[in-house]
Scaffold this motif. Structure first.
Motif, PDB file in Angstrom:
ATOM      1  N   THR A 297      24.768  -1.289  21.942  1.00 42.12           N
ATOM      2  CA  THR A 297      24.413   0.099  21.666  1.00 42.12           C
ATOM      3  C   THR A 297      24.683   0.441  20.211  1.00 42.12           C
ATOM      4  OG1 THR A 297      24.935   0.745  23.940  1.00 42.12           O
ATOM      5  CG2 THR A 297      24.829   2.506  22.311  1.00 42.12           C
ATOM      6  N   MET A 298      23.744   1.132  19.590  1.00 37.93           N
ATOM      7  CA  MET A 298      23.915   1.629  18.239  1.00 37.93           C
ATOM      8  C   MET A 298      24.395   3.077  18.331  1.00 37.93           C
ATOM      9  SD  MET A 298      21.119   1.694  15.152  1.00 37.93           S
ATOM     10  CE  MET A 298      19.849   2.425  16.197  1.00 37.93           C
ATOM     11  N   PRO A 299      25.606   3.402  17.852  1.00 40.42           N
ATOM     12  CA  PRO A 299      26.140   4.763  17.999  1.00 40.42           C
ATOM     13  C   PRO A 299      25.384   5.763  17.119  1.00 40.42           C
ATOM     14  CG  PRO A 299      27.600   3.442  16.635  1.00 40.42           C
ATOM     15  CD  PRO A 299      26.552   2.498  17.159  1.00 40.42           C
ATOM     16  N   LEU A 300      25.192   6.949  17.668  1.00 39.92           N
ATOM     17  CA  LEU A 300      24.441   7.991  16.976  1.00 39.92           C
ATOM     18  C   LEU A 300      25.306   9.233  16.776  1.00 39.92           C
ATOM     19  CD1 LEU A 300      21.109   7.714  18.994  1.00 39.92           C
ATOM     20  CD2 LEU A 300      21.722   6.540  16.876  1.00 39.92           C
ATOM     21  N   THR A 301      24.848  10.098  15.895  1.00 36.74           N
ATOM     22  CA  THR A 301      25.536  11.358  15.626  1.00 36.74           C
ATOM     23  C   THR A 301      24.677  12.517  16.131  1.00 36.74           C
ATOM     24  OG1 THR A 301      26.592  10.448  13.648  1.00 36.74           O
ATOM     25  CG2 THR A 301      26.481  12.843  13.831  1.00 36.74           C
ATOM     26  N   GLY A 302      25.238  13.279  17.050  1.00 37.50           N
ATOM     27  CA  GLY A 302      24.542  14.478  17.529  1.00 37.50           C
ATOM     28  C   GLY A 302      23.265  14.206  18.288  1.00 37.50           C
ATOM     29  N   ALA A 303      23.185  13.060  18.965  1.00 40.56           N
ATOM     30  CA  ALA A 303      21.979  12.739  19.726  1.00 40.56           C
ATOM     31  C   ALA A 303      21.810  13.700  20.894  1.00 40.56           C
ATOM     32  CB  ALA A 303      22.047  11.308  20.225  1.00 40.56           C
ATOM     33  N   SER A 304      20.582  14.155  21.108  1.00 44.70           N
ATOM     34  CA  SER A 304      20.301  15.110  22.175  1.00 44.70           C
ATOM     35  C   SER A 304      18.837  15.022  22.543  1.00 44.70           C
ATOM     36  CB  SER A 304      20.632  16.535  21.706  1.00 44.70           C
ATOM     37  OG  SER A 304      20.076  17.502  22.580  1.00 44.70           O
ATOM     38  N   GLN A 305      18.551  15.221  23.820  1.00 44.78           N
ATOM     39  CA  GLN A 305      17.163  15.231  24.269  1.00 44.78           C
ATOM     40  C   GLN A 305      16.420  16.463  23.764  1.00 44.78           C
ATOM     41  OE1 GLN A 305      17.147  12.383  28.166  1.00 44.78           O
ATOM     42  NE2 GLN A 305      17.069  14.573  28.548  1.00 44.78           N
ATOM     43  N   ASN A 306      17.144  17.388  23.155  1.00 50.67           N
ATOM     44  CA  ASN A 306      16.509  18.567  22.562  1.00 50.67           C
ATOM     45  C   ASN A 306      16.124  18.329  21.102  1.00 50.67           C
ATOM     46  OD1 ASN A 306      16.830  20.171  24.920  1.00 50.67           O
ATOM     47  ND2 ASN A 306      18.974  20.498  24.374  1.00 50.67           N
ATOM     48  N   LYS A 307      16.413  17.123  20.598  1.00 52.18           N
ATOM     49  CA  LYS A 307      16.068  16.776  19.219  1.00 52.18           C
ATOM     50  C   LYS A 307      14.991  15.710  19.198  1.00 52.18           C
ATOM     51  CE  LYS A 307      20.504  17.683  16.891  1.00 52.18           C
ATOM     52  NZ  LYS A 307      21.575  17.043  16.070  1.00 52.18           N
ATOM     53  N   LYS A 308      14.197  15.720  18.151  1.00 52.12           N
ATOM     54  CA  LYS A 308      13.225  14.664  17.936  1.00 52.12           C
ATOM     55  C   LYS A 308      13.955  13.405  17.432  1.00 52.12           C
ATOM     56  CE  LYS A 308       9.473  17.258  18.579  1.00 52.12           C
ATOM     57  NZ  LYS A 308      10.104  18.521  18.972  1.00 52.12           N
ATOM     58  N   ILE A 309      13.350  12.263  17.660  1.00 51.19           N
ATOM     59  CA  ILE A 309      13.952  10.999  17.224  1.00 51.19           C
ATOM     60  C   ILE A 309      14.213  11.019  15.726  1.00 51.19           C
ATOM     61  CG2 ILE A 309      13.581   8.498  17.026  1.00 51.19           C
ATOM     62  CD1 ILE A 309      11.837   8.752  19.596  1.00 51.19           C
ATOM     63  N   ASN A 310      13.283  11.575  14.957  1.00 50.06           N
ATOM     64  CA  ASN A 310      13.426  11.573  13.500  1.00 50.06           C
ATOM     65  C   ASN A 310      14.401  12.633  12.989  1.00 50.06           C
ATOM     66  OD1 ASN A 310      11.671  13.717  14.121  1.00 50.06           O
ATOM     67  ND2 ASN A 310      10.584  13.546  12.186  1.00 50.06           N
ATOM     68  N   GLU A 311      15.018  13.380  13.903  1.00 50.53           N
ATOM     69  CA  GLU A 311      16.019  14.384  13.527  1.00 50.53           C
ATOM     70  C   GLU A 311      17.452  13.897  13.776  1.00 50.53           C
ATOM     71  OE1 GLU A 311      13.344  18.391  14.537  1.00 50.53           O
ATOM     72  OE2 GLU A 311      14.740  17.598  16.041  1.00 50.53           O
ATOM     73  N   ILE A 312      17.588  12.660  14.239  1.00 52.51           N
ATOM     74  CA  ILE A 312      18.890  12.124  14.637  1.00 52.51           C
ATOM     75  C   ILE A 312      19.353  11.076  13.629  1.00 52.51           C
ATOM     76  CG2 ILE A 312      20.076  10.784  16.429  1.00 52.51           C
ATOM     77  CD1 ILE A 312      18.196  12.130  18.454  1.00 52.51           C
ATOM     78  N   ASN A 313      20.656  11.040  13.394  1.00 45.81           N
ATOM     79  CA  ASN A 313      21.237  10.070  12.465  1.00 45.81           C
ATOM     80  C   ASN A 313      22.084   9.028  13.191  1.00 45.81           C
ATOM     81  OD1 ASN A 313      20.134  11.158  10.111  1.00 45.81           O
ATOM     82  ND2 ASN A 313      21.842  12.575   9.832  1.00 45.81           N
ATOM     83  N   ILE A 314      22.247   7.904  12.525  1.00 43.45           N
ATOM     84  CA  ILE A 314      23.123   6.842  13.013  1.00 43.45           C
ATOM     85  C   ILE A 314      24.554   7.157  12.595  1.00 43.45           C
ATOM     86  CG2 ILE A 314      23.617   4.368  12.824  1.00 43.45           C
ATOM     87  CD1 ILE A 314      20.619   4.057  12.059  1.00 43.45           C
ATOM     88  N   SER A 315      25.503   6.784  13.412  1.00 45.56           N
ATOM     89  CA  SER A 315      26.911   7.012  13.096  1.00 45.56           C
ATOM     90  C   SER A 315      27.270   6.369  11.756  1.00 45.56           C
ATOM     91  CB  SER A 315      27.797   6.432  14.191  1.00 45.56           C
ATOM     92  OG  SER A 315      29.158   6.457  13.805  1.00 45.56           O
ATOM     93  N   ALA A 316      28.040   7.115  10.949  1.00 46.01           N
ATOM     94  CA  ALA A 316      28.481   6.611   9.648  1.00 46.01           C
ATOM     95  C   ALA A 316      29.685   5.680   9.779  1.00 46.01           C
ATOM     96  CB  ALA A 316      28.825   7.786   8.725  1.00 46.01           C
TER      97      ALA A 316
END
Length: 233
Positions: free
Chosen positions: A54-73
């Motif tokens: 799994t690649m960890p994400l920041t603030g991932a949500s089904q209410n966001k578009k894929i291009n609005e999500i960032n990868i964990s720093a």
């Protein structure tokens, strides 16, 4: 021919077959993120067992578009994942070249999820000498108000290519008649699960990340055999 797919993290062979089968591949990144889907995770063979990476994400949500999500720093996930791949596949026949490819993908310093996943597809395409044009939907198309199938049809018209290929799972969502009414030929790609030698397992484990296929098979074999090993329905 056109394919339109959400970007998946180091996807399985069928996804790469779809990429190779078409002239234009649209990275469908301006649609909602799917929790517990394949966008930021996939399966590897670890100690002979299928296990999720799994690649960890920041603030991932089904209410966001894929291009609005960032990868964990947080940097450790990259080194940890690479170490897992190294330990699991270091005896694979094509380990050296494929591990270098995997490093280029995972160590890519891009925080945006869509841009990171688009880069990995470009790297895989180059490795397999694929000439498919990779297009990012959020950079090219503005028809986000259209619903599902109608948007796919509209994208085909914008690209002036009226042959659309979808993975076989789309047969539950779309009909050929629906597309034909708008002048687009719809076909479905169904991957065949051709066994190959794997590490530390007596029974073939299908549908793993393309990393497993690449580690165990030469690029010539993949290009000549595996990329075309599907049914087009």
């Amino acid at each position: 021919m056109v394919a339109i797919m959400q970007p998946y993290f180091i996807p399985y062979l069928g996804y790469i077959q779809l990429l190779a089968a078409v002239d234009k591949f649209v990275v469908y990144d301006d649609v909602n993120y799917i929790n517990r889907g394949w966008i930021n995770r996939n399966n590897l063979l670890i100690h002979g067992q299928k296990q999720m990476m799994t690649m960890p994400l920041t603030g991932a949500s089904q209410n966001k578009k894929i291009n609005e999500i960032n990868i964990s720093a947080e940097p450790k996930w990259r080194s940890k994942l690479l170490r897992t791949i190294e330990m699991s596949y270091k005896r694979a026949p094509h380990f050296n070249e494929v591990f270098e490819l995997t490093q280029r993908i995972i160590e890519h310093k891009e925080s945006n999820l869509s841009a990171f996943l688009t880069h990995q597809l470009q790297e895989i395409a180059r490795y397999l000498n694929l000439k498919t044009e990779i297009i990012v939907s959020s950079e090219r198309f503005n028809n986000t108000e259209l619903k599902k199938g109608n948007r796919l049809i509209d994208i085909c018209h914008e690209l002036e290519d009226l042959q659309y290929i979808n993975p076989i799972g789309g047969a539950q969502l779309y009909t050929k008649e629906q597309f034909a009414e708008k002048g687009v030929e719809l076909r479905f790609l169904e991957m065949k699960s051709r066994p190959y030698d794997q590490i530390k397992t007596d029974q073939f484990v299908p549908y793993l990340s393309i990393v497993d296929v690449l580690m165990m098979n030469s690029t010539e074999c993949i290009i000549d055999v595996y990329l075309s090993d599907f049914n087009l329905i």
